[in-house]
Design an enzyme around this catalytic site. Structure first.
Site, PDB file in Angstrom:
ATOM      1  N   ALA A 187       0.828  -1.213   0.000  1.00  0.00           N
ATOM      2  CA  ALA A 187       0.000   0.000   0.000  1.00  0.00           C
ATOM      3  C   ALA A 187       0.859   1.258   0.000  1.00  0.00           C
ATOM      4  O   ALA A 187       0.455   2.285  -0.562  1.00  0.00           O
ATOM      5  CB  ALA A 187      -0.920   0.000   1.220  1.00  0.00           C
ATOM      6  N   ASP A 188       2.036   1.208   0.600  1.00  0.00           N
ATOM      7  CA  ASP A 188       2.847   2.428   0.717  1.00  0.00           C
ATOM      8  C   ASP A 188       3.421   2.896  -0.626  1.00  0.00           C
ATOM      9  O   ASP A 188       3.232   4.054  -0.993  1.00  0.00           O
ATOM     10  CB  ASP A 188       3.949   2.212   1.746  1.00  0.00           C
ATOM     11  N   PRO A 189       4.139   2.056  -1.371  1.00  0.00           N
ATOM     12  CA  PRO A 189       4.650   2.559  -2.651  1.00  0.00           C
ATOM     13  C   PRO A 189       3.547   2.894  -3.643  1.00  0.00           C
ATOM     14  O   PRO A 189       3.679   3.854  -4.422  1.00  0.00           O
ATOM     15  CB  PRO A 189       5.542   1.415  -3.156  1.00  0.00           C
TER      16      PRO A 189
END
Length: 418
Positions: A187-189
């Site tokens: 989810a972060d990148p």
């Protein structure tokens, strides 16, 4: 902090030739998504000022493994990877003067990025409604797990739970088996790229209209970009698609196959009948093309387990590199499943200068992942080492906010700059 030191002033001459040289970002984000998004902006020339605090140090500064086994808040490879090319100033936002300095920084910035819990910056007078009254042209992005609206807006969300909420976890796994959650924080990148895209679109809008805007970005929404097929199928059929392992609608074979060597694998995808016949010839198994079980894509899909066993019997006789070279030579998509060490040593990535060496003041020369695209107008992105905690506080106070040296020193003495 030595307020008379000039050596930590950023290299503005180098940034001045880059696409975002005129842009300043007040970066209140931490952990992964926000910092990666602002790193993209920084490498394209934006002056990104991270607002940090020694009272609440970014968790990434405290995660090893540390170079040479030496711990330290400036030595984390995770922090240094996600925050290179930026500046760092420290402020204690719990003090009135600290919040005031942050507001002054925002007033001379073009973009604000934050991922605090809802209401935190509002209580400091740094919320969107407060800022827009003085700076109607500011671009203000708030990133959160599920967005700033809706019945679940206050839910606590981390990487794996966001994978679940966005439908990725339920869709991942093999038929008849439970979901297999993705490890790591995809989810972060995904969110970081979406954040950078949204900010650039808002800056373009501001250039045309003179107006800033608020961007409410939900990580769960960004994650949905990974599973559009599942959602589209369900909306058309009314049925939830079953988990299907490595199955793919068009390509068959479409899987990873064990090769000769320890834990060695190759990924192969064959998209149509012409490629299937080429694949059979390249493997030395022309009889597969005449086998009724594999006569066309439908037959191969119905007999996928038998087909994969036959292919594995062939790949196990070869290394992943040999399989790749043989199939790529005839136009069939195949790649070794690279380990992290393989990636670092890969000649293709090295030829594109994907890994960049930066000289960090505490950990020395270290490779970092560079810009993932090339622009003809931007010969070299802005690559500078990640900042030490508070390294640029003096520069920001004096050169950006215009404070006299004695006033800046008082802020240091009173631990407002802390």
């Amino acid at each position: 902090m030595n307020l008379n030191a000039r050596k930590t002033v950023p290299n503005n001459a180098k940034r001045s030739t880059l696409p975002l040289a005129e842009i300043r970002v007040a970066d209140f984000s931490w952990l992964a998504a926000g910092p990666l998004a602002t790193r993209f902006l920084a490498t394209m020339g934006a002056e990104v000022v991270r607002v940090e605090s020694r009272k609440r140090v970014d968790q990434l500064r405290q995660i090893g493994p540390y170079p040479d086994g030496i711990h330290g808040i400036n030595r984390s490879p995770h922090f240094n990877l996600l925050n290179y090319s930026k500046l760092s100033m420290t402020l204690d936002l719990s003090t009135p003067r600290g919040a005031d300095m942050a507001r002054r920084l925002v007033m001379v910035s073009d973009v604000v990025v934050e991922n605090f819990a809802a209401g935190v910056l509002e209580r400091l007078g740094l919320g969107w409604e407060d800022v827009r009254r003085s700076r109607p042209d500011i671009v203000y992005l708030s990133s959160s797990g599920l967005g700033r609206a809706g019945p679940a807006k206050h839910y606590v969300a981390y990487g794996m739970t966001l994978h679940a909420f966005s439908g990725v976890t339920h869709a991942t796994g093999y038929a008849g088996q439970p979901p297999r959650p993705l490890s790591g924080t995809w989810a972060d990148p995904v969110t970081a790229v979406t954040m950078a895209y949204a900010i650039l679109a808002a800056l373009h809008h501001r250039r045309r209209t003179g107006q800033g805007q608020y961007i409410d970005l939900a990580m769960s929404d960004a994650m949905l970009a990974i599973t559009p097929e599942q959602v589209i199928k369900c909306s058309l059929t009314g049925r939830v698609p079953e988990r299907s392992g490595n199955f793919e609608e068009i390509a068959v074979p479409h899987n990873t196959y064990r090769c000769r060597g320890d834990d060695s694998w190759v990924a192969i995808a064959v998209r149509d009948e012409a490629e299937w016949h080429v694949f059979c010839r390249a493997t030395g198994h022309r009889e597969w093309a005449a086998d009724s079980r594999f006569a066309d894509a439908y037959a191969r899909r119905c007999n996928e387990a038998e087909m994969d066993r036959a292919i594995t019997a062939w790949t196990r006789e070869h290394t992943a590199r040999d399989v790749t070279e043989r199939l790529q030579k005839v136009g069939v998509a195949a790649f070794p499943c690279l380990t992290a060490m393989d990636v670092i040593q890969d000649p293709q990535l090295r030829a594109r200068d994907f890994f960049v060496t930066v000289n960090h003041p505490e950990v020395g020369e270290r490779p970092v992942l560079g810009h993932p695209w090339r622009m003809s107008s931007m010969k070299t992105p802005n690559y500078e080492p990640a900042p030490l905690l508070g390294q640029h506080s003096a520069y920001v106070l004096r050169d950006v906010l215009g404070l006299p040296t004695d006033e800046a020193q008082r802020l240091v003495d009173e631990k407002v700059v802390y």
